[in-house]
Design a protein around this motif. Structure first.
Motif, short mmCIF file in Angstrom:
data_model
loop_
_atom_site.label_atom_id
_atom_site.label_comp_id
_atom_site.label_asym_id
_atom_site.label_seq_id
_atom_site.Cartn_x
_atom_site.Cartn_y
_atom_site.Cartn_z
N LEU A 1 0.75 -0.81 0.46
CA LEU A 1 -0.23 0.04 -0.07
C LEU A 1 0.85 1.56 0.31
N TYR A 2 0.62 2.61 -0.47
CA TYR A 2 1.23 3.42 -0.86
C TYR A 2 0.76 4.38 -0.90
N ALA A 3 0.85 5.29 -0.64
CA ALA A 3 0.25 6.51 -0.54
C ALA A 3 0.68 8.27 -0.82
N VAL A 4 -0.34 9.01 -1.66
CA VAL A 4 -0.27 10.29 -2.08
C VAL A 4 -1.05 11.16 -1.83
N ILE A 5 -1.15 12.44 -0.91
CA ILE A 5 -1.78 13.03 -0.56
C ILE A 5 -1.23 14.90 -1.07
N GLN A 6 -2.13 15.12 -1.81
CA GLN A 6 -1.96 16.62 -1.95
C GLN A 6 -2.62 17.64 -1.91
N GLY A 7 -2.35 18.98 -1.11
CA GLY A 7 -3.38 20.09 -0.56
C GLY A 7 -2.53 21.76 -0.95
N GLY A 8 -3.33 22.61 -0.30
CA GLY A 8 -3.17 23.73 -0.51
C GLY A 8 -2.12 24.17 0.53
N MET A 9 -1.75 23.53 1.25
CA MET A 9 -0.84 24.33 2.37
C MET A 9 0.85 23.43 1.32
N PRO A 10 2.03 25.08 1.44
CA PRO A 10 3.35 24.64 0.51
C PRO A 10 3.65 23.57 1.64
N TYR A 11 3.68 23.72 2.90
CA TYR A 11 4.10 22.43 3.99
C TYR A 11 3.13 21.08 3.97
N VAL A 12 4.23 20.49 4.15
CA VAL A 12 4.08 18.90 4.93
C VAL A 12 3.16 18.97 5.64
N HIS A 13 4.35 19.25 6.91
CA HIS A 13 3.11 18.75 8.21
C HIS A 13 1.64 18.74 8.51
N THR A 14 1.41 19.51 7.56
CA THR A 14 -0.55 19.92 7.45
C THR A 14 -0.84 18.29 7.52
N HIS A 15 -0.23 17.71 5.89
CA HIS A 15 -0.96 16.94 5.55
C HIS A 15 -0.79 15.13 5.56
N GLU A 16 0.13 14.94 6.67
CA GLU A 16 1.32 13.76 6.89
C GLU A 16 0.10 13.14 7.59
N SER A 17 -0.65 13.36 8.42
CA SER A 17 -1.69 12.66 9.19
C SER A 17 -2.49 11.69 7.58
N GLY A 18 -2.78 12.41 6.84
CA GLY A 18 -3.57 11.41 5.67
C GLY A 18 -2.96 10.14 5.35
N LEU A 19 -1.39 10.22 5.53
CA LEU A 19 -0.41 9.09 5.41
C LEU A 19 -0.34 8.15 6.35
N LYS A 20 -0.45 8.92 7.83
CA LYS A 20 -0.70 7.64 8.81
C LYS A 20 -1.67 7.39 8.87
N MET A 21 -3.08 7.39 8.93
CA MET A 21 -3.82 6.97 8.73
C MET A 21 -4.38 5.83 8.32
N LEU A 22 -3.62 5.86 6.93
CA LEU A 22 -3.35 4.64 5.56
C LEU A 22 -1.94 3.50 6.15
N GLU A 23 -1.10 4.02 6.98
CA GLU A 23 -0.28 2.98 7.48
C GLU A 23 -1.33 2.84 8.53
#
Length: 233
Positions: free
Chosen positions: A94-116
């Motif tokens: 299982l691999y995950a890709v998430i993209q969002g409006g904010m330029p930094y990554v920490h606001t999006h990493e929780s999506g990856l953690k959910m799939l992990e």
């Protein structure tokens, strides 16, 4: 020949998530994969096509937008239904890709953690993910259009190499791809973006055209009632 399924978790059939899905598909095809793209939202009333595609694949790549610090709420519904149909989960990567409006990554990493976490509880092999900031600004254009486009393309290419080899992809790749700017620049960008959004909102007042991000007001899963997000899911 290895098989992979790419799941578009966005309500949009065109846009940044689909651009990334198509890019991923072309890359894997060049590595002698058999690749299928399937969409979550058109199948919400009957997830059997998604289940079937997952069951046939050796690798699962979930790609979607970041709304409020994670993927759209119906991604959780998909995960719940997959948990109920364990016969479709048999140790796939299982691999995950998430993209969002904010330029930094920490606001999006929780999506990856959910799939992990989901993978760990359901016998899948979580192999890592990739975060892309400012994805909303692309609106379906290639990664090269980002301010950090060259670096983002390079690091995303390395991520896809890991996917093709079914290897673990380190978080260092998307951290390296992150646009690095002083905090003052981030705040200035936020003000500009907020003004742009507010201007577009005022211009569209009275426009009855439905947003591509809006879910249908009714569906069979909620017995004809207006849909709401269940925070317990």
């Amino acid at each position: 020949m290895k098989k992979a399924v790419i799941i578009n978790l966005s309500p949009r059939k065109v846009g940044t998530s689909m651009m990334l899905a198509n890019h991923c598909r072309e890359f894997l095809l060049s590595r002698d994969y058999l690749v299928k793209i399937t969409h979550l939202y058109p199948n919400l009333k009957d997830l059997s096509p998604v289940h079937a595609a997952i069951n046939e694949a050796e690798s699962i790549i979930m790609i979607g937008p970041c709304y409020i610090n994670t993927y759209p709420a119906d991604t959780v519904y998909l995960l719940e239904e997959l948990e109920k149909n364990q016969n479709n989960l048999h140790g796939q990567c299982l691999y995950a890709v998430i993209q969002g409006g904010m330029p930094y990554v920490h606001t999006h990493e929780s999506g990856l953690k959910m799939l992990e976490l989901f993978a760990g509880e359901n016998g899948l092999r979580y192999k890592g993910g990739f975060v892309i900031g400012m994805g909303a600004m692309l609106n379906g254009q290639s990664l090269s259009k980002l301010l950090n486009g060259k670096r983002a393309e390079k690091m995303f290419g390395r991520f896809l190499e890991n996917v093709a080899k079914q290897e673990k992809s380190p978080a260092a790749l998307y951290h390296e791809a992150q646009l690095k700017m002083p905090g003052l620049v981030y705040r200035l960008m936020a003000k500009i973006m907020n003004r742009k959004i507010e201007k577009e909102r005022r211009e569209k007042q009275g426009d009855q055209k439905k947003s591509p991000y809006e879910n249908p007001g009714l569906d069979s899963r909620h017995n004809g009632k207006d849909r709401t997000i269940d925070c317990k899911r």
